[in-house]
Motif scaffolding. Structure first.
Motif, PDB file in Angstrom:
ATOM      1  N   ARG A   1      41.046  20.848   3.146  1.00 28.86           N
ATOM      2  CA  ARG A   1      41.390  21.776   4.227  1.00 28.86           C
ATOM      3  C   ARG A   1      40.359  22.885   4.358  1.00 28.86           C
ATOM      4  O   ARG A   1      40.021  23.310   5.468  1.00 28.86           O
ATOM      5  CB  ARG A   1      42.777  22.370   3.962  1.00 28.86           C
ATOM      6  N   LEU A   2      39.838  23.338   3.230  1.00 28.08           N
ATOM      7  CA  LEU A   2      38.868  24.434   3.234  1.00 28.08           C
ATOM      8  C   LEU A   2      37.428  23.944   3.347  1.00 28.08           C
ATOM      9  O   LEU A   2      36.505  24.758   3.341  1.00 28.08           O
ATOM     10  CB  LEU A   2      39.028  25.247   1.945  1.00 28.08           C
ATOM     11  N   ASN A   3      37.266  22.629   3.438  1.00 26.61           N
ATOM     12  CA  ASN A   3      35.912  22.046   3.468  1.00 26.61           C
ATOM     13  C   ASN A   3      35.116  22.455   2.232  1.00 26.61           C
ATOM     14  O   ASN A   3      33.941  22.813   2.313  1.00 26.61           O
ATOM     15  CB  ASN A   3      35.158  22.446   4.744  1.00 26.61           C
ATOM     16  N   MET A   4      35.780  22.379   1.089  1.00 25.85           N
ATOM     17  CA  MET A   4      35.155  22.728  -0.180  1.00 25.85           C
ATOM     18  C   MET A   4      35.131  21.509  -1.096  1.00 25.85           C
ATOM     19  O   MET A   4      35.683  20.459  -0.770  1.00 25.85           O
ATOM     20  CB  MET A   4      35.932  23.871  -0.859  1.00 25.85           C
ATOM     21  N   VAL A   5      34.473  21.667  -2.241  1.00 26.19           N
ATOM     22  CA  VAL A   5      34.395  20.582  -3.207  1.00 26.19           C
ATOM     23  C   VAL A   5      35.670  20.559  -4.047  1.00 26.19           C
ATOM     24  O   VAL A   5      36.019  21.558  -4.682  1.00 26.19           O
ATOM     25  CB  VAL A   5      33.169  20.746  -4.127  1.00 26.19           C
ATOM     26  N   GLY A   6      36.364  19.438  -4.049  1.00 27.11           N
ATOM     27  CA  GLY A   6      37.582  19.306  -4.834  1.00 27.11           C
ATOM     28  C   GLY A   6      37.299  18.687  -6.185  1.00 27.11           C
ATOM     29  O   GLY A   6      36.176  18.280  -6.482  1.00 27.11           O
ATOM     30  N   PRO A   7      38.313  18.579  -7.033  1.00 26.38           N
ATOM     31  CA  PRO A   7      38.135  17.952  -8.345  1.00 26.38           C
ATOM     32  C   PRO A   7      37.810  16.471  -8.179  1.00 26.38           C
ATOM     33  O   PRO A   7      38.295  15.821  -7.258  1.00 26.38           O
ATOM     34  CB  PRO A   7      39.484  18.161  -9.022  1.00 26.38           C
TER      35      PRO A   7
END
Length: 355
Positions: free
Chosen positions: A182-188
């Motif tokens: 959702r945040l356009n970030m790197v997830g685990p």
């Protein structure tokens, strides 16, 4: 000291989940070993050199191991060995702190501790970055979005390349993945769980959706159940064993051996040992090779205290091809502990009944 170029030898590699990072199926970890007791200085260097010579170029640690001393000792060894930074993989974990500074913000998964804790770990390791950094446990006191943003910050600022979780529930991991999307970030990208012949429920059942839909990676710990699956405890607690040298942490495990369930496990190990001998290997090699048969085991962390143990453990690679479907069936029959599939994966038979 002459520089030793990395040679993968008989080691084989797998991608860490859905990333491009190639990791050896065996790695070496510092839990209860590096920095503890007499395993400091030259012994650490020799352990890591031996691992390297056996094709292992991935090393796991945590800020909490030996109250930070494990990272310090591993960092010193890496510097002495003089390896090229591109040739090895270092992972560490954040959550528990080191125990030296008992304040409200020196543990957990707040943005403050994740960033400060990572920087402190890097100082001890004498590195500019780690390849993978794990959230060592879930932190229910911190908003998950804050935790996701903090790990993304580490990656954006070159302090780590990837991040993962350790002993999180599947739903917590799924939430973190969705928040990152959702945040356009790197997830685990991976989980570090306990997985072994005697510890299967979470890995094979609860996490099934992560393997199936997220192509999640895993760096499994205690594949030999602290030595139980080596056969060394078949006739009591030998001097110098992990159960003997770590009486506080292992007290529950020692007591468990005296229960009916514990005695039943010992009997299973004895039967498996016979099978291992028939295959031309040791009980430890059989237990380690068995974990690698699960395709979602990216790497299996070894916790040897002596170089000879590392050499013995990697012999599991010779046994691995011998674990045919027939042999795996024999093992399954002896273990008799295969977890039931999660309800979501129940299927209807031709008559419309759940299977």
């Amino acid at each position: 000291m002459p520089k030793v170029e990395f040679d993968k030898k008989n080691m084989f590699f797998r991608n860490l989940g859905n990333t491009g990072l190639r990791v050896p199926v065996f790695s070496y970890g510092g839990w209860l070993t590096v920095g503890s007791h007499d395993i400091k200085g030259n012994p650490v260097t020799e352990l890591m050199r031996t691992a390297w010579e056996c094709g292992i170029n991935m090393f796991d640690n945590a800020e909490a191991y030996a109250t930070g001393e494990s990272e310090t000792q591993m960092g010193n060894a890496i510097k002495e060995l003089g390896w090229d930074r591109q040739d090895y993989i270092i992972t560490t974990k954040i959550f528990f702190g080191t125990g030296h500074k008992e304040t409200q913000n020196t543990r957990g998964l707040s943005r403050k501790h994740i960033i400060e804790g990572c920087k402190e770990s890097l100082k001890r390791l004498q590195l500019d970055y780690v390849d993978v950094i794990f959230a060592h446990r879930p932190d229910v006191t911190t908003p998950l979005e804050e935790t996701v943003r903090a790990f993304n910050y580490l990656i954006d600022n070159g302090l780590a390349f990837y991040w993962g979780t350790s002993e999180w529930t599947s739903s917590q991991i799924a939430q973190a993945i969705e928040i990152a999307k959702r945040l356009n970030m790197v997830g685990p990208c991976c989980e570090q769980p306990h997985y072994s012949m005697f510890h299967r429920e979470r890995f094979e059942s609860e996490y099934e959706s992560l393997w199936r839909y997220e192509n999640f990676g895993s760096t499994i710990w205690s594949p030999l159940d602290s030595g139980l699956l080596t056969g060394k405890y078949n006739h009591g607690i030998p001097h110098g064993s992990r159960y003997h040298t770590n009486p506080g942490m292992m007290s529950a495990s020692v007591k468990a051996l005296e229960t009916p369930e514990g005695k039943a496990k010992i009997e299973k190990v004895k039967k498996l040992s016979v099978l291992a001998e028939e295959l031309g290997g040791s009980m430890a090699s059989l237990a380690l090779a068995w974990t690698l048969k699960h395709k979602n085991v990216s790497t299996c962390i070894l916790g040897a205290t002596k170089p000879e143990q590392i050499k013995e453990n990697v012999k599991a690679l010779d046994l691995y091809p011998k674990l045919t479907p027939e042999v795996m069936h024999k093992i399954e029959t002896i273990l008799d502990n295969k977890p039931a599939p999660p309800p979501a994966y129940a299927r209807l038979d031709d008559d419309g009944n759940l299977t």
